[in-house]
Scaffold this motif. Structure first.
Motif, PDB file in Angstrom:
ATOM      1  N   VAL A 205       0.848  -1.195   0.000  1.00  0.00           N
ATOM      2  CA  VAL A 205       0.000   0.000   0.000  1.00  0.00           C
ATOM      3  C   VAL A 205       0.878   1.237   0.000  1.00  0.00           C
ATOM      4  O   VAL A 205       1.982   1.221   0.551  1.00  0.00           O
ATOM      5  CB  VAL A 205      -0.951  -0.017   1.229  1.00  0.00           C
ATOM      6  N   SER A 206       0.412   2.294  -0.656  1.00  0.00           N
ATOM      7  CA  SER A 206       1.174   3.542  -0.653  1.00  0.00           C
ATOM      8  C   SER A 206       0.869   4.326   0.623  1.00  0.00           C
ATOM      9  O   SER A 206      -0.146   4.099   1.273  1.00  0.00           O
ATOM     10  CB  SER A 206       0.779   4.385  -1.857  1.00  0.00           C
ATOM     11  N   TYR A 207       1.757   5.251   0.937  1.00  0.00           N
ATOM     12  CA  TYR A 207       1.532   6.099   2.108  1.00  0.00           C
ATOM     13  C   TYR A 207       0.226   6.869   1.972  1.00  0.00           C
ATOM     14  O   TYR A 207      -0.559   6.972   2.920  1.00  0.00           O
ATOM     15  CB  TYR A 207       2.708   7.080   2.272  1.00  0.00           C
ATOM     16  N   ASP A 208      -0.032   7.382   0.767  1.00  0.00           N
ATOM     17  CA  ASP A 208      -1.261   8.149   0.524  1.00  0.00           C
ATOM     18  C   ASP A 208      -2.513   7.334   0.808  1.00  0.00           C
ATOM     19  O   ASP A 208      -3.445   7.805   1.468  1.00  0.00           O
ATOM     20  CB  ASP A 208      -1.314   8.596  -0.945  1.00  0.00           C
ATOM     21  N   ALA A 209      -2.533   6.108   0.294  1.00  0.00           N
ATOM     22  CA  ALA A 209      -3.711   5.262   0.501  1.00  0.00           C
ATOM     23  C   ALA A 209      -3.867   4.927   1.982  1.00  0.00           C
ATOM     24  O   ALA A 209      -4.975   4.948   2.528  1.00  0.00           O
ATOM     25  CB  ALA A 209      -3.591   3.989  -0.326  1.00  0.00           C
TER      26      ALA A 209
ATOM     27  N   ASP B  62      -8.472   5.050  -8.780  1.00  0.00           N
ATOM     28  CA  ASP B  62      -7.313   4.375  -8.191  1.00  0.00           C
ATOM     29  C   ASP B  62      -7.452   4.265  -6.684  1.00  0.00           C
ATOM     30  O   ASP B  62      -7.229   3.215  -6.083  1.00  0.00           O
ATOM     31  CB  ASP B  62      -6.027   5.164  -8.519  1.00  0.00           C
ATOM     32  N   MET B  63      -7.819   5.398  -6.056  1.00  0.00           N
ATOM     33  CA  MET B  63      -7.943   5.397  -4.597  1.00  0.00           C
ATOM     34  C   MET B  63      -9.049   4.439  -4.158  1.00  0.00           C
ATOM     35  O   MET B  63      -8.905   3.734  -3.152  1.00  0.00           O
ATOM     36  CB  MET B  63      -8.225   6.824  -4.102  1.00  0.00           C
ATOM     37  N   ALA B  64     -10.153   4.392  -4.918  1.00  0.00           N
ATOM     38  CA  ALA B  64     -11.246   3.484  -4.562  1.00  0.00           C
ATOM     39  C   ALA B  64     -10.764   2.032  -4.586  1.00  0.00           C
ATOM     40  O   ALA B  64     -11.119   1.237  -3.714  1.00  0.00           O
ATOM     41  CB  ALA B  64     -12.426   3.681  -5.504  1.00  0.00           C
TER      42      ALA B  64
ATOM     43  N   ASP C 269      -7.566   0.996  -4.183  1.00  0.00           N
ATOM     44  CA  ASP C 269      -6.637   0.812  -3.054  1.00  0.00           C
ATOM     45  C   ASP C 269      -7.397   0.643  -1.740  1.00  0.00           C
ATOM     46  O   ASP C 269      -7.074  -0.214  -0.921  1.00  0.00           O
ATOM     47  CB  ASP C 269      -5.707   2.037  -2.931  1.00  0.00           C
ATOM     48  N   LEU C 270      -8.412   1.496  -1.542  1.00  0.00           N
ATOM     49  CA  LEU C 270      -9.153   1.443  -0.273  1.00  0.00           C
ATOM     50  C   LEU C 270     -10.018   0.197  -0.185  1.00  0.00           C
ATOM     51  O   LEU C 270     -10.196  -0.370   0.892  1.00  0.00           O
ATOM     52  CB  LEU C 270     -10.009   2.698  -0.102  1.00  0.00           C
ATOM     53  N   LEU C 271     -10.555  -0.235  -1.324  1.00  0.00           N
ATOM     54  CA  LEU C 271     -11.357  -1.465  -1.303  1.00  0.00           C
ATOM     55  C   LEU C 271     -10.502  -2.637  -0.836  1.00  0.00           C
ATOM     56  O   LEU C 271     -10.933  -3.469  -0.038  1.00  0.00           O
ATOM     57  CB  LEU C 271     -11.948  -1.732  -2.679  1.00  0.00           C
ATOM     58  N   ILE C 272      -9.256  -2.674  -1.320  1.00  0.00           N
ATOM     59  CA  ILE C 272      -8.354  -3.759  -0.921  1.00  0.00           C
ATOM     60  C   ILE C 272      -8.105  -3.715   0.596  1.00  0.00           C
ATOM     61  O   ILE C 272      -8.205  -4.724   1.290  1.00  0.00           O
ATOM     62  CB  ILE C 272      -7.016  -3.651  -1.688  1.00  0.00           C
ATOM     63  N   LEU C 273      -7.831  -2.520   1.114  1.00  0.00           N
ATOM     64  CA  LEU C 273      -7.599  -2.376   2.558  1.00  0.00           C
ATOM     65  C   LEU C 273      -8.865  -2.708   3.348  1.00  0.00           C
ATOM     66  O   LEU C 273      -8.815  -3.369   4.382  1.00  0.00           O
ATOM     67  CB  LEU C 273      -7.141  -0.946   2.880  1.00  0.00           C
ATOM     68  N   ALA C 274     -10.007  -2.227   2.848  1.00  0.00           N
ATOM     69  CA  ALA C 274     -11.269  -2.450   3.561  1.00  0.00           C
ATOM     70  C   ALA C 274     -11.598  -3.937   3.614  1.00  0.00           C
ATOM     71  O   ALA C 274     -12.091  -4.437   4.630  1.00  0.00           O
ATOM     72  CB  ALA C 274     -12.400  -1.678   2.887  1.00  0.00           C
ATOM     73  N   GLU C 275     -11.298  -4.648   2.533  1.00  0.00           N
ATOM     74  CA  GLU C 275     -11.521  -6.096   2.508  1.00  0.00           C
ATOM     75  C   GLU C 275     -10.570  -6.795   3.475  1.00  0.00           C
ATOM     76  O   GLU C 275     -10.970  -7.630   4.267  1.00  0.00           O
ATOM     77  CB  GLU C 275     -11.322  -6.593   1.064  1.00  0.00           C
TER      78      GLU C 275
ATOM     79  N   LYS D 112     -19.696   0.956  -4.358  1.00  0.00           N
ATOM     80  CA  LYS D 112     -20.718   1.814  -4.956  1.00  0.00           C
ATOM     81  C   LYS D 112     -20.073   2.804  -5.934  1.00  0.00           C
ATOM     82  O   LYS D 112     -20.556   3.015  -7.045  1.00  0.00           O
ATOM     83  CB  LYS D 112     -21.436   2.579  -3.832  1.00  0.00           C
ATOM     84  N   PHE D 113     -18.947   3.382  -5.509  1.00  0.00           N
ATOM     85  CA  PHE D 113     -18.248   4.332  -6.369  1.00  0.00           C
ATOM     86  C   PHE D 113     -17.777   3.654  -7.655  1.00  0.00           C
ATOM     87  O   PHE D 113     -17.980   4.169  -8.758  1.00  0.00           O
ATOM     88  CB  PHE D 113     -17.053   4.937  -5.619  1.00  0.00           C
ATOM     89  N   LEU D 114     -17.158   2.483  -7.523  1.00  0.00           N
ATOM     90  CA  LEU D 114     -16.614   1.797  -8.705  1.00  0.00           C
ATOM     91  C   LEU D 114     -17.727   1.314  -9.633  1.00  0.00           C
ATOM     92  O   LEU D 114     -17.583   1.350 -10.851  1.00  0.00           O
ATOM     93  CB  LEU D 114     -15.704   0.638  -8.271  1.00  0.00           C
TER      94      LEU D 114
END
Lengths: 236, 236
Positions: free
Chosen positions: B109-113, B131-133, B135-141, B154-156
């Protein structure tokens, strides 16, 4: 014609909107409901607090709790307290006694009220009765938790009646609760003929006559306004 | 007749509601808006996080961040992490390495994400691009933050189109994103005639043919349904 919504028949003079506006209004309602669901999910996400005591780094103690035994400490987190209350922030970020000892003593409050107060800081949820609303309003005023103060004021305004109006008026003045003061003044000045015979009135004249003066000033200003309105309506 | 709402004239066959229903609907709308305002104030109260680092007792580090220099740590609070994520709860409450060291390493994961992810845990707010969606989906999962996962899905889904459908379908399968899988399958099976010539399709057959089988199965089931519908409408 038949109403699309209630299915009743109606005459032309009871007509409301055209079909297009009805459908638009329906869509708006659906959208608002979706927004409410999303906000509720957000609140649920943010106020999750299943293990209140875990990783607690500070406790709050009702220092003058007179119930049996030693006072019970309410565990909390400095990070949450400082983000909810500027008073806690000043206290904890400036390394005052409370920050160093990890114990915040709260005076003049029961354990129940303190626990409910802390819970509100985490969840923004509370189940109020009039006593609890007064206790929490005092704490919210003292620790500058505006959201809770607004909530308690709204609740107490909804419970205002002639019997409790003078008491609430006095209480609201002690704790700087503007909404309650305004609502109570309206109620009291609508019933001036019954005021002076009340026990609370006599007590208030004795204890804090300035508050009684405020009642008379509000009454006078109301009379002047009413007279001016009558006057202008007579002229037109 | 004249519509109360838009003020246009309309004929009987374009009539919507009676006046009473119009007024009721108006009141409902006002009530819903008030509820929204209250919920928004609650969210604002709960997500107050003006000093993210104060009294922090844990940091998160993007362990494989390849940007220049040493990875920057994102400060946080154990109490918040455990209340938002069952994975962090297990990690921190069981005194695993992360709890003792006060450092949680997050891979891939990047620092930003990572910073955005942590911020979401505190505020339930995020500004997404595709891109952020992802990255965050991966973290959220990975950390089981369902509220964030729903939001990213929902966003994607809202960004799905024919060009990115196969890529998103593959991505969604890797991260167990049911809503995206369903939406992408609908889009792909609506365009089967164009599918087999696509580069991503050829790659997917090579890399994960089971996912291709799922596409054909969905297509087949859609055809059977459509045929059955046509059949039943012919009979009636």
């Amino acid at each position: 014609m038949k109403c699309i919504s209630c299915q009743d028949l109606y005459d032309e003079d009871a007509a409301g909107t055209c079909k297009e506006c009805y459908e638009e209004a329906n869509e708006t309602e659906e959208e608002l409901k979706r927004e409410i669901d999303e906000l509720k999910a957000k609140v649920a996400f943010l106020n999750a607090r299943s293990h209140p005591a875990s990783f607690s780094d500070v406790v709050l103690v009702a220092s003058e709790d007179t119930s049996a035994g030693a006072p019970v400490a309410v565990p909390a987190h400095k990070a949450v307290l400082v983000s909810r209350s500027p008073v806690f922030r000043a206290m904890l970020e400036n390394e005052m006694e409370e920050s160093l000892s990890g114990t915040i003593k709260i005076g003049d409050v029961s354990y129940d009220a303190l626990r409910t107060f802390v819970n509100y800081l985490y969840t923004a949820e509370v189940c109020l009765d009039e006593d609890m609303a007064c206790d929490l309003l005092i704490l919210a005023e003292k620790y500058q938790v505006q959201h809770l103060k607004d909530y308690c004021e709204k609740f107490l305004v909804s419970k205002l009646n002639w019997d409790n109006s003078v008491m609430n008026y006095t209480f609201a003045h002690q704790h700087n609760a503007k909404h309650i003061i305004d609502a109570a003044l309206t109620l009291i000045t609508d019933n001036m003929d019954k005021l002076t015979t009340r026990e609370e009135y006599v007590e208030l004249v004795e204890k804090d006559p300035r508050l009684v003066v405020e009642i008379y000033e509000a009454y006078l200003s109301k009379q002047v306004n009413t007279a001016a309105q009558k006057d202008s309506s007579r002229k037109t």
